[in-house]
Motif scaffolding. Structure first.
Motif, PDB file in Angstrom:
ATOM      1  N   ASP A 184       0.832  -1.212   0.000  1.00 36.45           N
ATOM      2  CA  ASP A 184       0.000   0.000   0.000  1.00 36.45           C
ATOM      3  C   ASP A 184       0.862   1.255   0.000  1.00 36.45           C
ATOM      4  OD1 ASP A 184      -2.178  -1.645   0.044  1.00 36.45           O
ATOM      5  OD2 ASP A 184      -2.841  -1.117   2.068  1.00 36.45           O
ATOM      6  N   ARG A 185       1.983   1.204   0.726  1.00 36.34           N
ATOM      7  CA  ARG A 185       2.889   2.359   0.753  1.00 36.34           C
ATOM      8  C   ARG A 185       3.454   2.619  -0.638  1.00 36.34           C
ATOM      9  NH1 ARG A 185       7.910   2.046  -0.010  1.00 36.34           N
ATOM     10  NH2 ARG A 185       9.370   3.740   0.471  1.00 36.34           N
ATOM     11  N   ASP A 186       3.902   1.553  -1.308  1.00 34.89           N
ATOM     12  CA  ASP A 186       4.467   1.723  -2.648  1.00 34.89           C
ATOM     13  C   ASP A 186       3.408   2.174  -3.651  1.00 34.89           C
ATOM     14  OD1 ASP A 186       6.888   1.000  -1.647  1.00 34.89           O
ATOM     15  OD2 ASP A 186       6.977  -0.973  -2.611  1.00 34.89           O
ATOM     16  N   VAL A 187       2.205   1.632  -3.517  1.00 36.67           N
ATOM     17  CA  VAL A 187       1.117   2.030  -4.411  1.00 36.67           C
ATOM     18  C   VAL A 187       0.795   3.512  -4.224  1.00 36.67           C
ATOM     19  CG1 VAL A 187      -1.367   1.778  -4.836  1.00 36.67           C
ATOM     20  CG2 VAL A 187       0.098  -0.245  -4.702  1.00 36.67           C
ATOM     21  N   ALA A 188       0.786   3.977  -2.967  1.00 40.85           N
ATOM     22  CA  ALA A 188       0.501   5.395  -2.696  1.00 40.85           C
ATOM     23  C   ALA A 188       1.543   6.292  -3.350  1.00 40.85           C
ATOM     24  CB  ALA A 188       0.463   5.636  -1.185  1.00 40.85           C
ATOM     25  N   ILE A 189       2.816   5.870  -3.328  1.00 42.94           N
ATOM     26  CA  ILE A 189       3.881   6.640  -3.973  1.00 42.94           C
ATOM     27  C   ILE A 189       3.668   6.664  -5.481  1.00 42.94           C
ATOM     28  CG2 ILE A 189       6.361   6.675  -4.475  1.00 42.94           C
ATOM     29  CD1 ILE A 189       6.804   5.508  -1.653  1.00 42.94           C
ATOM     30  N   TYR A 190       3.309   5.521  -6.043  1.00 42.58           N
ATOM     31  CA  TYR A 190       3.065   5.434  -7.489  1.00 42.58           C
ATOM     32  C   TYR A 190       1.896   6.332  -7.906  1.00 42.58           C
ATOM     33  CZ  TYR A 190       1.722   3.504 -12.025  1.00 42.58           C
ATOM     34  OH  TYR A 190       1.376   3.367 -13.349  1.00 42.58           O
ATOM     35  N   VAL A 191       0.807   6.281  -7.157  1.00 44.71           N
ATOM     36  CA  VAL A 191      -0.376   7.092  -7.495  1.00 44.71           C
ATOM     37  C   VAL A 191      -0.063   8.581  -7.324  1.00 44.71           C
ATOM     38  CG1 VAL A 191      -2.773   7.581  -6.891  1.00 44.71           C
ATOM     39  CG2 VAL A 191      -1.967   5.208  -6.969  1.00 44.71           C
ATOM     40  N   ASP A 192       0.718   8.912  -6.290  1.00 43.73           N
ATOM     41  CA  ASP A 192       1.170  10.304  -6.156  1.00 43.73           C
ATOM     42  C   ASP A 192       1.973  10.722  -7.381  1.00 43.73           C
ATOM     43  OD1 ASP A 192      -0.034  10.714  -3.697  1.00 43.73           O
ATOM     44  OD2 ASP A 192       1.803  10.396  -2.528  1.00 43.73           O
ATOM     45  N   GLY A 193       2.750   9.785  -7.927  1.00 44.85           N
ATOM     46  CA  GLY A 193       3.525  10.073  -9.128  1.00 44.85           C
ATOM     47  C   GLY A 193       2.639  10.395 -10.321  1.00 44.85           C
ATOM     48  N   LEU A 194       1.525   9.691 -10.444  1.00 46.67           N
ATOM     49  CA  LEU A 194       0.569   9.994 -11.508  1.00 46.67           C
ATOM     50  C   LEU A 194      -0.040  11.381 -11.301  1.00 46.67           C
ATOM     51  CD1 LEU A 194      -1.311   6.560 -11.748  1.00 46.67           C
ATOM     52  CD2 LEU A 194       0.393   7.446 -13.362  1.00 46.67           C
ATOM     53  N   ALA A 195      -0.364  11.704 -10.047  1.00 44.52           N
ATOM     54  CA  ALA A 195      -0.908  13.038  -9.738  1.00 44.52           C
ATOM     55  C   ALA A 195       0.122  14.125 -10.049  1.00 44.52           C
ATOM     56  CB  ALA A 195      -1.340  13.103  -8.276  1.00 44.52           C
ATOM     57  N   ASN A 196       1.400  13.839  -9.764  1.00 46.71           N
ATOM     58  CA  ASN A 196       2.459  14.802 -10.098  1.00 46.71           C
ATOM     59  C   ASN A 196       2.505  15.066 -11.596  1.00 46.71           C
ATOM     60  OD1 ASN A 196       3.357  15.074  -7.427  1.00 46.71           O
ATOM     61  ND2 ASN A 196       4.783  13.363  -7.605  1.00 46.71           N
ATOM     62  N   TRP A 197       2.285  14.038 -12.380  1.00 45.56           N
ATOM     63  CA  TRP A 197       2.270  14.209 -13.831  1.00 45.56           C
ATOM     64  C   TRP A 197       1.097  15.079 -14.275  1.00 45.56           C
ATOM     65  CZ3 TRP A 197       4.386  14.005 -18.480  1.00 45.56           C
ATOM     66  CH2 TRP A 197       5.626  13.373 -18.627  1.00 45.56           C
ATOM     67  N   ILE A 198      -0.049  14.893 -13.647  1.00 46.56           N
ATOM     68  CA  ILE A 198      -1.226  15.690 -14.022  1.00 46.56           C
ATOM     69  C   ILE A 198      -0.971  17.167 -13.765  1.00 46.56           C
ATOM     70  CG2 ILE A 198      -3.622  16.202 -13.382  1.00 46.56           C
ATOM     71  CD1 ILE A 198      -4.035  13.190 -12.952  1.00 46.56           C
ATOM     72  N   VAL A 199      -0.579  17.491 -12.534  1.00 46.86           N
ATOM     73  CA  VAL A 199      -0.393  18.905 -12.191  1.00 46.86           C
ATOM     74  C   VAL A 199       0.860  19.476 -12.838  1.00 46.86           C
ATOM     75  CG1 VAL A 199       0.847  18.458 -10.003  1.00 46.86           C
ATOM     76  CG2 VAL A 199      -0.456  20.579 -10.299  1.00 46.86           C
ATOM     77  N   GLY A 200       1.920  18.678 -12.907  1.00 49.58           N
ATOM     78  CA  GLY A 200       3.170  19.159 -13.487  1.00 49.58           C
ATOM     79  C   GLY A 200       3.036  19.482 -14.965  1.00 49.58           C
ATOM     80  N   SER A 201       2.387  18.590 -15.711  1.00 52.49           N
ATOM     81  CA  SER A 201       2.246  18.820 -17.152  1.00 52.49           C
ATOM     82  C   SER A 201       1.386  20.042 -17.439  1.00 52.49           C
ATOM     83  CB  SER A 201       1.654  17.581 -17.836  1.00 52.49           C
ATOM     84  OG  SER A 201       0.321  17.352 -17.420  1.00 52.49           O
ATOM     85  N   LEU A 202       0.343  20.266 -16.636  1.00 55.01           N
ATOM     86  CA  LEU A 202      -0.521  21.429 -16.845  1.00 55.01           C
ATOM     87  C   LEU A 202       0.262  22.734 -16.687  1.00 55.01           C
ATOM     88  CD1 LEU A 202      -3.871  20.465 -15.044  1.00 55.01           C
ATOM     89  CD2 LEU A 202      -3.478  20.713 -17.504  1.00 55.01           C
ATOM     90  N   HIS A 203       1.007  22.848 -15.594  1.00 53.65           N
ATOM     91  CA  HIS A 203       1.746  24.094 -15.344  1.00 53.65           C
ATOM     92  C   HIS A 203       2.917  24.262 -16.299  1.00 53.65           C
ATOM     93  CE1 HIS A 203      -0.233  25.629 -11.658  1.00 53.65           C
ATOM     94  NE2 HIS A 203      -0.560  24.355 -11.489  1.00 53.65           N
ATOM     95  N   TRP A 204       3.608  23.152 -16.604  1.00 53.00           N
ATOM     96  CA  TRP A 204       4.750  23.237 -17.521  1.00 53.00           C
ATOM     97  C   TRP A 204       4.333  23.721 -18.902  1.00 53.00           C
ATOM     98  CZ3 TRP A 204       5.058  20.162 -21.947  1.00 53.00           C
ATOM     99  CH2 TRP A 204       6.243  20.310 -22.689  1.00 53.00           C
ATOM    100  N   SER A 205       3.133  23.362 -19.341  1.00 50.73           N
ATOM    101  CA  SER A 205       2.685  23.721 -20.687  1.00 50.73           C
ATOM    102  C   SER A 205       2.695  25.227 -20.924  1.00 50.73           C
ATOM    103  CB  SER A 205       1.275  23.165 -20.942  1.00 50.73           C
ATOM    104  OG  SER A 205       1.294  21.749 -20.916  1.00 50.73           O
ATOM    105  N   PHE A 206       2.544  26.007 -19.849  1.00 49.76           N
ATOM    106  CA  PHE A 206       2.566  27.468 -19.974  1.00 49.76           C
ATOM    107  C   PHE A 206       3.965  28.041 -19.724  1.00 49.76           C
ATOM    108  CE2 PHE A 206      -1.779  26.321 -18.782  1.00 49.76           C
ATOM    109  CZ  PHE A 206      -2.494  26.932 -19.802  1.00 49.76           C
ATOM    110  N   GLU A 207       4.841  27.241 -19.120  1.00 53.57           N
ATOM    111  CA  GLU A 207       6.228  27.665 -18.898  1.00 53.57           C
ATOM    112  C   GLU A 207       7.090  27.382 -20.125  1.00 53.57           C
ATOM    113  OE1 GLU A 207       7.536  29.169 -16.230  1.00 53.57           O
ATOM    114  OE2 GLU A 207       5.680  29.176 -15.064  1.00 53.57           O
ATOM    115  N   SER A 208       6.816  26.278 -20.800  1.00 57.48           N
ATOM    116  CA  SER A 208       7.540  25.913 -22.008  1.00 57.48           C
ATOM    117  C   SER A 208       7.193  26.878 -23.139  1.00 57.48           C
ATOM    118  CB  SER A 208       7.160  24.481 -22.405  1.00 57.48           C
ATOM    119  OG  SER A 208       7.711  24.142 -23.659  1.00 57.48           O
ATOM    120  N   GLU A 209       8.094  26.980 -24.100  1.00 53.56           N
ATOM    121  CA  GLU A 209       7.825  27.800 -25.289  1.00 53.56           C
ATOM    122  C   GLU A 209       7.299  26.953 -26.448  1.00 53.56           C
ATOM    123  OE1 GLU A 209      11.319  30.080 -26.236  1.00 53.56           O
ATOM    124  OE2 GLU A 209      11.556  30.785 -24.166  1.00 53.56           O
TER     125      GLU A 209
END
Length: 345
Positions: free
Chosen positions: A296-321
């Protein structure tokens, strides 16, 4: 629907002067973080990419404007230096492949696939003279030093799917085909290149999650929801550049064609699908079963990683040229995109 009717609708869309983006950033409430190794890794990856005079002139300038190191740091904020470097090399290389595939025909994608996949399946015995093969073997030999067998297998298999799908994309482009929405979604989940990135969450976090857990319907649904958000939002953000090149491998023209709606309505339609994918991710996350404390601990880290991709990609799209040039921050604030004219050959 006939090709001529689809072309008529897409031609009418070119008379539009601007589009208003959906407010996806506000809909996403996940915490945005950046990896502390970002600057060092960015320097090292650039040195790796530019080795032997690779990418010169405008192509090198475009890579600097891409800000891939920022994306990697947002999507893998807790990775150690070594893992972050491998992931950043891979993402940089993936963007490089994506740019190449945009200009490839069916034969070109198959040739590149042979070089890449042989380098992955046989990293110690396959010796490629092509630069793409050498780059593949270089980062993958570093990855397999610590990646679990399951993560390695998932990485290779999903990267294989990537090449199969971009080959189909090349065939569709050559034939002028605009697929129906269902077919497009299925293909886009692989052309996005997200699935190998999910295996890299396991690698970057030193996870060894059992195969039966990774294949559980809820885990798969979480990965699919994250893939859909990253991919569909990317179609919205990249639409302006793609329409200026006459490229129709994008959800917006697909929706315009299928639903018989105008450009802004299609943008809103896809935006609502993006918001629903975030909602779907949260619902699946709440439904996660238990496999015991350690898993469960490892799964929580993995799912957090998916959430990081969601929020990270959204914000990066406006930072990138890559999508909005140097106007990303203004577009993020106003959500207004002035459409580029159609390029003439």
């Amino acid at each position: 629907m006939s090709t001529s009717l689809a072309h008529s609708r897409l031609t009418r869309s070119q008379t539009a002067k601007k589009i208003i983006l959906p407010d996806l950033v506000s809909h996403c409430t996940f915490e945005l973080r950046k990896n502390r190794h970002r600057k060092q890794v960015t320097v090292e990856t650039k040195r790796w990419l530019f080795k032997d005079g690779n990418l010169l002139g405008k192509k090198r300038e475009a890579y600097h404007g891409l800000k891939c190191g920022l994306l990697t740091s947002m999507c893998y904020p807790d990775a150690g230096y070594g893992q972050l470097r491998v992931v950043n090399d891979y993402l940089t290389y993936l963007f490089h492949l994506d740019n190449l595939s945009d200009d490839m025909d069916n034969r070109g994608t198959r040739t590149t696939a042979d070089e890449v996949l042989n380098s992955l399946y046989h990293p110690h015995t396959w010796h490629s003279s092509a630069r793409v093969g050498k780059m593949t073997r270089d980062y993958y030999k570093r990855l397999i030093c610590t990646a679990s067998p399951g993560a390695q297998q998932r990485f290779i298999e999903t990267f294989d799917f990537f090449f199969q799908s971009v080959t189909q994309q090349a065939l569709d482009r050559a034939a002028g085909v605009i697929p129906d929405l269902e077919s497009y979604i299925a293909l886009r989940r692989d052309t996005s290149g997200c699935k190998p990135c999910w295996a890299l969450i396991e690698y970057a976090s030193n996870l060894d999650i059992p195969d039966e857990v990774m294949e559980h319907p809820t885990i798969l649904a979480l990965g699919e929801a994250a893939n859909d958000l990253v991919t569909w939002s990317n179609d919205i953000f990249s639409y302006n550049v793609e329409q200026s090149k006459g490229d129709t491998h994008n959800m917006i023209p697909v929706v315009m064609n299928q639903e018989g709606i105008d450009l802004q309505e299609a943008v809103d339609f896809v935006g609502n699908m993006c918001k629903q994918s975030i909602d779907r991710f949260n619902e699946e996350r709440r439904a996660l079963p238990s496999w015991g404390p350690e898993v469960d601990r490892d799964v929580a880290i993995y799912v957090d990683g998916l959430a990081n991709w969601i929020v990270g990609s959204l914000h990066w799209s406006f930072e990138s040229e890559r999508y909005f040039g140097k106007n990303g921050k203004q577009v993020k604030a106003t959500r207004i995109v002035e459409l580029l004219p159609l390029r003439t050959l």
